[in-house]
Design an enzyme around this catalytic site. Structure first.
Site, PDB file in Angstrom:
ATOM      1  N   LYS A  12      45.375  25.515  42.130  1.00 28.24           N
ATOM      2  CA  LYS A  12      45.843  24.966  40.860  1.00 28.24           C
ATOM      3  C   LYS A  12      45.762  23.877  40.913  1.00 28.24           C
ATOM      4  O   LYS A  12      45.945  23.095  40.064  1.00 28.24           O
ATOM      5  CB  LYS A  12      47.003  26.040  40.131  1.00 28.24           C
TER       6      LYS A  12
HETATM    7  C1  LIG Z   1      47.894  32.976  44.339  1.00 25.55           C
HETATM    8  C2  LIG Z   1      46.996  32.980  43.530  1.00 25.55           C
HETATM    9  N1  LIG Z   1      45.792  33.755  43.802  1.00 25.55           N
HETATM   10  C3  LIG Z   1      44.405  33.462  42.533  1.00 25.55           C
HETATM   11  C4  LIG Z   1      44.965  33.446  41.478  1.00 25.55           C
HETATM   12  C5  LIG Z   1      43.295  33.668  40.607  1.00 25.55           C
HETATM   13  O1  LIG Z   1      42.959  32.042  40.159  1.00 25.55           O
HETATM   14  P1  LIG Z   1      42.958  32.183  38.641  1.00 25.55           P
HETATM   15  O2  LIG Z   1      43.661  31.773  37.933  1.00 25.55           O
HETATM   16  O3  LIG Z   1      41.697  31.016  38.859  1.00 25.55           O
HETATM   17  O4  LIG Z   1      41.423  33.441  38.629  1.00 25.55           O
HETATM   18  C6  LIG Z   1      45.874  32.889  41.086  1.00 25.55           C
HETATM   19  C7  LIG Z   1      46.081  32.221  39.914  1.00 25.55           C
HETATM   20  O5  LIG Z   1      47.294  31.967  39.735  1.00 25.55           O
HETATM   21  C8  LIG Z   1      46.732  32.571  41.957  1.00 25.55           C
HETATM   22  O6  LIG Z   1      48.260  32.137  41.799  1.00 25.55           O
END
Ligand SMILES: Cc1ncc(COP(=O)(O)O)c(C=O)c1O
Length: 345
Positions: A45
């Site tokens: 993020k």
């Molecule tokens: C720990 C974790 N894994 C996977 C994701 C998924 O990523 P994306 O939001 O880019 O699909 C997030 C998103 O918040 C996350 O915090």
């Protein structure tokens, strides 16, 4: 001087690929994990926080002391707080009252103002964290609302960084990309870039049991009976995010809490990589995919490991938590499931 940076934000991106040597042994392909925990905020993020805030700066929407607002208790909150410190912005996060005290402490340690909102109200209730965040953003001059689920810059961040990095790191040899989807930004942006380079690359999304994303991909409709509470944080959703480009995804795999939890622990024990809960989920997704799809020795698979396991010490890495969930009775993985402790008196 090499590897010397003007501030912490210089470390965002360019995360390494690490070959998995044990957990994916039964798959003939070479499997690499993209370690997003190597970002300075310990998750993928960081990329979107920096990209969205810098895009707003370019548009002239922000000045020193402006406010960045978002609804998150998770990784995005940590990343926005970190970027805000360096750039001199206020960071306001609206979170649910289910958020663990340690997470709120973490966000506050990074200078964020945290609004704690009741979890058990409808999304359109004025006390819900969506409504609280919207109201703060509307009433605060010079503020922006990140709105990661519905912000196309979330996709763009990964189109411009994660996708090109994977292409270069694999020297264009990648055949499969697999990632958990929450907002969908990571997989969609990377997939958009990689499919432009080679449309034959297979893009596989991993959804949580309890979420509607896989069902929506397959039928184009929301199946309300798919929705039930689940434990994995950060993936799956009960709404359709516009940051998820369904047409870039070839197939979705659905994984459950229990197998993903055990897989997370197995990755730590066998690869020495302490990932978050979705690290286990994505490998679990790959192993389930491999039961119906054959890989060849030439295949190069990249799995995204989104964040670091230190945020899950009281969850998947806790025997007590695993026991409370009923995950310790089952002989799911036929492997070491209990971390050993010996108390010397
Ligand atoms: C720990 C974790 N894994 C996977 C994701 C998924 O990523 P994306 O939001 O880019 O699909 C997030 C998103 O918040 C996350 O915090």
């Amino acid at each position: 001087m090499t590897h010397v940076y003007g501030n912490i934000l210089g470390l965002i991106g360019h995360t390494p690929l690490v070959k998995l040597n044990r957990v994916t042994n039964d798959i003939s392909a070479t499997v690499y994990a993209k370690l997003e925990s190597c970002n300075p905020g310990h998750s993928t993020k960081d990329r979107i926080a920096l990209h969205i805030i810098e895009a707003a700066e370019k548009k002239g929407l922000l000045k020193h002391g402006s406010t960045i607002v978002e609804t998150t208790s998770g990784n995005t909150g940590f990343s926005i707080a970190m970027v805000s410190i360096i750039k001199g912005y206020q960071c306001i996060l609206a979170v649910s009252d289910k958020t663990k005290a340690e997470k709120i402490a973490y966000l506050k340690a990074l200078g964020a103002t945290v609004y704690i909102c009741p979890a058990n109200v409808a999304p359109d209730d004025p006390r819900s964290y969506y409504e609280v965040a919207k109201k703060i953003a509307a009433e605060t001059p010079d503020s922006i609302y990140i709105n990661q689920y519905f912000n196309e810059l979330n996709i763009d961040a990964h189109y411009q960084s994660t996708g090109p990095e994977i292409w270069e790191q694999t020297e264009g040899k990648i055949t499969h990309l697999i990632a958990c989807t929450g907002t969908g930004g990571t997989l969609s942006g990377s997939a958009k870039f990689l499919k432009e380079k080679n449309p034959d690359i297979k893009i596989i999304g991993v959804d949580a049991s309890g979420s509607i994303l896989k069902g929506f991909h397959e039928t184009g409709t929301i199946n309300h009976s798919d929705i039930h509470p689940y434990q994995i944080e950060g993936m799956g959703k009960n709404l359709i995010p516009s940051a998820l480009l369904f047409d870039k995804i070839d197939e979705f795999i659905r994984v459950n809490d229990e197998l993903s939890a055990h897989r997370t622990r197995e990755i730590a024990l066998k690869e020495g990589i302490m990932g978050g809960y979705t690290t286990g989920a994505v490998v679990q997704g790959l192993l389930q995919y491999a039961t119906t799809h054959e890989f060849s020795k030439e295949d190069v698979v990249v799995v995204i490991f989104p964040d670091h396991g230190s945020r899950y010490i009281t969850k998947v890495y806790s025997d007590e938590w695993m026991t409370e969930q009923g995950f310790m009775n089952n002989d799911v993985l036929n492997d070491e499931k209990v971390f050993k402790t010996e108390v010397i008196k």
